[in-house]
Design a protein around this motif. Sequence first.
Motif, mmCIF file in Angstrom:
data_model
loop_
_atom_site.group_PDB
_atom_site.id
_atom_site.type_symbol
_atom_site.label_atom_id
_atom_site.label_comp_id
_atom_site.label_asym_id
_atom_site.label_seq_id
_atom_site.Cartn_x
_atom_site.Cartn_y
_atom_site.Cartn_z
ATOM 1 N N PRO A 51 0.837 -1.208 0.000
ATOM 2 C CA PRO A 51 0.000 0.000 0.000
ATOM 3 C C PRO A 51 0.869 1.255 0.000
ATOM 4 O O PRO A 51 1.919 1.272 0.643
ATOM 5 N N ASP A 52 0.452 2.272 -0.723
ATOM 6 C CA ASP A 52 1.285 3.438 -1.015
ATOM 7 C C ASP A 52 1.303 4.396 0.174
ATOM 8 O O ASP A 52 0.507 5.324 0.264
ATOM 9 N N ILE A 53 2.260 4.184 1.079
ATOM 10 C CA ILE A 53 2.334 5.017 2.273
ATOM 11 C C ILE A 53 2.776 6.436 1.935
ATOM 12 O O ILE A 53 2.385 7.398 2.598
ATOM 13 N N PHE A 54 3.569 6.609 0.873
ATOM 14 C CA PHE A 54 3.989 7.954 0.485
ATOM 15 C C PHE A 54 2.778 8.803 0.094
ATOM 16 O O PHE A 54 2.614 9.931 0.573
ATOM 17 N N ASN A 55 1.942 8.267 -0.774
ATOM 18 C CA ASN A 55 0.782 9.034 -1.223
ATOM 19 C C ASN A 55 -0.219 9.241 -0.095
ATOM 20 O O ASN A 55 -0.848 10.296 0.012
ATOM 21 N N THR A 141 12.570 11.508 -11.574
ATOM 22 C CA THR A 141 11.986 11.145 -12.868
ATOM 23 C C THR A 141 10.882 10.111 -12.720
ATOM 24 O O THR A 141 9.785 10.262 -13.275
ATOM 25 N N ASN A 142 11.149 9.068 -11.951
ATOM 26 C CA ASN A 142 10.207 7.947 -11.882
ATOM 27 C C ASN A 142 8.902 8.307 -11.191
ATOM 28 O O ASN A 142 7.862 7.706 -11.472
ATOM 29 N N TRP A 143 8.950 9.277 -10.282
ATOM 30 C CA TRP A 143 7.738 9.671 -9.568
ATOM 31 C C TRP A 143 7.260 11.074 -9.968
ATOM 32 O O TRP A 143 6.399 11.643 -9.297
ATOM 33 N N THR A 144 7.826 11.645 -11.020
ATOM 34 C CA THR A 144 7.457 12.979 -11.535
ATOM 35 C C THR A 144 7.421 14.030 -10.423
ATOM 36 O O THR A 144 6.422 14.721 -10.227
ATOM 37 N N LEU A 145 8.535 14.165 -9.711
ATOM 38 C CA LEU A 145 8.601 15.115 -8.604
ATOM 39 C C LEU A 145 8.925 16.533 -9.070
ATOM 40 O O LEU A 145 8.617 17.500 -8.378
ATOM 41 N N ARG A 201 5.388 13.457 -0.767
ATOM 42 C CA ARG A 201 5.553 12.635 -1.967
ATOM 43 C C ARG A 201 7.026 12.383 -2.275
ATOM 44 O O ARG A 201 7.380 11.373 -2.876
ATOM 45 N N ASP A 202 7.887 13.298 -1.886
ATOM 46 C CA ASP A 202 9.308 13.225 -2.212
ATOM 47 C C ASP A 202 10.062 12.568 -1.058
ATOM 48 O O ASP A 202 9.985 13.040 0.083
ATOM 49 N N PRO A 203 10.821 11.488 -1.304
ATOM 50 C CA PRO A 203 11.612 10.885 -0.222
ATOM 51 C C PRO A 203 12.563 11.868 0.446
ATOM 52 O O PRO A 203 12.948 11.666 1.602
ATOM 53 N N ALA A 204 12.942 12.948 -0.260
ATOM 54 C CA ALA A 204 13.796 13.966 0.351
ATOM 55 C C ALA A 204 13.120 14.588 1.570
ATOM 56 O O ALA A 204 13.799 15.054 2.495
ATOM 57 N N LYS A 354 6.317 5.418 -11.587
ATOM 58 C CA LYS A 354 4.977 5.491 -11.010
ATOM 59 C C LYS A 354 4.644 6.952 -10.717
ATOM 60 O O LYS A 354 4.803 7.424 -9.589
ATOM 61 N N PRO A 355 4.202 7.688 -11.733
ATOM 62 C CA PRO A 355 3.885 9.110 -11.522
ATOM 63 C C PRO A 355 2.764 9.280 -10.502
ATOM 64 O O PRO A 355 1.850 8.452 -10.408
ATOM 65 N N TYR A 356 2.847 10.359 -9.744
ATOM 66 C CA TYR A 356 1.759 10.698 -8.834
ATOM 67 C C TYR A 356 0.591 11.292 -9.618
ATOM 68 O O TYR A 356 0.789 11.902 -10.677
ATOM 69 N N PRO A 357 -0.616 11.147 -9.113
ATOM 70 C CA PRO A 357 -1.759 11.791 -9.773
ATOM 71 C C PRO A 357 -1.684 13.306 -9.651
ATOM 72 O O PRO A 357 -1.101 13.842 -8.700
ATOM 73 N N TYR A 358 -2.272 14.003 -10.607
ATOM 74 C CA TYR A 358 -2.310 15.463 -10.570
ATOM 75 C C TYR A 358 -3.111 15.929 -9.355
ATOM 76 O O TYR A 358 -4.093 15.309 -8.948
#
Length: 459
Positions: A51-55, A141-145, A201-204, A354-358
Amino acid sequence: MVGNKFLIIGTFLYCCSFTSFSQSIRKGFDEMTDQEISGLVSAFYDLRNGPDIFNDMATYHANFFNFDNTADPTRQDLHFNLPEEAEREIFLAWHRMMIFEMEQAVQEINPKLSLGFWDNSIYQSSGDELWAQNFLGSFDTNWTLNRNFGQGGPLPTPNQISDLMNMNDFFDFSNELERRPVHRGAHVWTGGAMPTPLSPRDPAFFFHHVFVDKVWHDWEEIHQSSSFIATSLLRYDGTYIFDGEVLPAVDPNDIKDSRVLGVFYGENGLAQLDNYIVSNTYNPEEIFYYQYTIEAGNNFIVPPGAVASIESVNEVNLVPGFEAAAGSSFRASIDTQILPIFAPSFQFSQRQTKPYPYSDKLFEAIVWEEGGDLLNDEPIIISASPNPFRDTITIKLSEKKDCVVEVFNQMGMPVKQENFQNTDTLVIKDLYGLTSGLYVIRVSDANGNLLVVKRVVKL
């Protein structure tokens, strides 16, 4: 073995093997081994795959980011409560629990990993290892940050951190830390999602907030005076469910000391474990791992029935004040082979796109300060009157400027914009149609540089 040391003062029982879940020695990203970096990056990708804990965390963070408190002064939110709103102040405690929740999720994948921190008072270049493709770079790039390094504002200086350490009042300390570059800097400097309510959303975000948490930890070690009026936390109130589990209820006053969560900080090659009683509250075995020197003592206690271990690649010192009681299970070890941080069956995850939704929240305006020049902290607004206002509000500046004034509602949407030339008096008219509530006035110079923000209330 040359270069390694194992000094023991105390008594304990060596234990047999257990299913291992670790507690944390967090260290700067520059002290993480290549294996720790690879493992943490892999765990982050796994956690996004579900499950997407970041989102989930980012959405929650955005939904409770900052409220207008004119109707209910006690209503909680996560950011930008002023010292006189102390009953609402949960910024430091809430983010401590948030990064702890993320760390626990990482450790379910790889029990010897801990989150690292980004000391952005020292590391201030987009060329630093933290942003390499084998570290946090691939997520952009992979998560469109859409990171945009260095375009949004300055990172903190070591002197600014020292100034924070010298502050005595907790609410002043928390407010100054949050609004100024020690917290704000990394968000606006990184760009992309980071300076928005969806920053998790950003691991940073987590490397940055582990550093913010360390600053609080270091301040509390000096002053011992953190205090919260609130007795519960959003998300951690015993009602929120993620991945089928109810998250625990937490009183912010119970986590003023990070050691309560089994969290310690290693820095400059030394991790000191002290004033802690192993409880196995979260994990059946508490493992403390750090590749450099670990020193355990000064009331570090493994009581009867508790299970713990300390692992280093270099040196473990058990010094006076360390105690492993009869009936406890304790293991201290040195292993120059770093690779066993991973179990033989461990599989690195693929770095999937895996881009995030708008979301419109990526474009919301954030009010970082209440008055004061964002760049040099010199006051520029002399007055904003009347406040509260009905139809017209006048902003008086300390000097004449060409500037743009924007007015935003509490949702961050622009409702008014006016241009002014060579004036120190900005009169904003025709505001009678606005609904009652909190608004933000933002003043920028002719080059688009943000000068100041001010909160005002519409009657």
